[in-house]
Enzyme design. Structure first.
Site: not given
Length: 314
Positions: A220, A222-223, A225, A251-252
């Site tokens: 992951s 974040g912004a 992708g 993220g989960d």
């Protein structure tokens, strides 16, 4: 069926402020409580989207009782192992632009007997499951190789194992070769021991872990992708979120959506699109609230098998 093991669950209180100013008395604009811990968040998101799941967790004290009540209210099936200590309570202070400040307790100390009972509950639940997911930090007293031992115990039962953790527990779990890992950018950099500046750096790091025996690495970003890497495939996916409320649990939810896509028969790209959609939907919700089907509507996810590897990760 997707089993989650959360060795250090929590009650998550999310408090919203117009602006967070340290050292001052401030009034909240809103607050909520949710059952928390990374594995529990995965199970909550799966249950909210009609995917069979069971959350395995330790629970003790008044806080543990509240935790199981919250799981019942959220219609999340669970198996709680009784412990002497009280479940931890975490606080997230959230500002209007989505900036989140988290205050996390360490959690109760688990005895050897309680750890053994937790392993037993997870192993028993794993019979016939498609996936067993070990997530989050470890409480005091838990062995540092808890997730590695989980892989060794449930692997022979036929379930595939996914791990999402950090630090030494994550390093030891990776050495035990789970089928899937889901680090974020910083956790992946720590895992491979080098700075990862570009998307290409992230892909190279993920591929090095696949070469060492991990079937699937989902990262992951974040912004920026997320990527998913296997021995013969690479996919990037991203979604633009213009109205973020909270990053807690995003993220989960990405991991939950990815596994949901896999158990529904999707390929790597379809699973990652599902995961990114669930993660983006979570960012648009308050606190650690997880998305349901209605929250997933209208989220446009883009995906590529040949992404720009020169992209600098923000």
């Amino acid at each position: 069926m997707i089993i989650t093991l959360t060795p250090n669950p929590s009650i998550d209180r999310t408090i919203a402020f117009d602006t967070l100013r340290l050292g001052e008395v401030q009034r909240a604009t809103s607050s909520r409580i949710d059952p928390g811990g990374k594995g529990i968040n995965v199970s909550r998101a799966l249950a909210a989207n009609d995917t069979d799941t069971l959350a395995v967790l330790p629970a003790g004290g008044p806080e543990g009782h509240l935790l199981t009540e919250l799981l019942t209210a959220a219609h999340v099936p669970y198996r709680a192992v009784e412990i002497a200590g009280a479940a931890r309570m975490n606080i997230a202070a959230v500002e209007p632009d989505g900036t989140t400040t988290k205050l996390n307790e360490a959690g109760p100390r688990l005895s050897d007997g309680e750890v053994s009972a937790l392993f037993g509950a997870a192993a028993e639940a794993a019979g016939g499951a498609q996936w067993v997911v070990g997530c989050g930090s470890l409480p005091p007293g838990a062995p540092i190789d808890l997730y590695a031992e989980l892989i060794r115990r449930v692997g022979p039962q036929g379930a595939r194992v996914a791990i999402d953790s950090s630090g030494e527990p994550f390093t030891r779990a990776v050495a035990a070769h789970p089928h899937l890992i889901k680090p974020n950018h910083e956790e992946l950099a720590e895992l491979v021991g080098r700075e990862l500046v570009t998307l290409g750096d992230v892909v190279d790091a993920a591929r090095s872990l696949v070469a060492e025996g991990i079937e699937t690495v989902v990262v992951s970003l974040g912004a920026d992708g997320a990527i998913a890497v296997t021995a013969d495939d690479l996919v990037w996916a991203g979604a633009k979120v213009t109205d973020p409320l909270s990053t807690v649990g995003a993220g989960d939810c990405l991991l939950a959506g990815f596994l949901h896509g896999l158990v529904r028969g999707g390929d790597l790209e379809a699973a990652l699109i599902s995961g990114v959609r669930w993660g983006a939907a979570a960012v648009r919700l308050p606190g650690s609230q997880v998305p349901g089907p209605a929250d997933l509507e209208g989220i446009d996810v883009r995906s590529h098998r040949s992404p720009d590897l020169q992209l600098v990760i923000s």
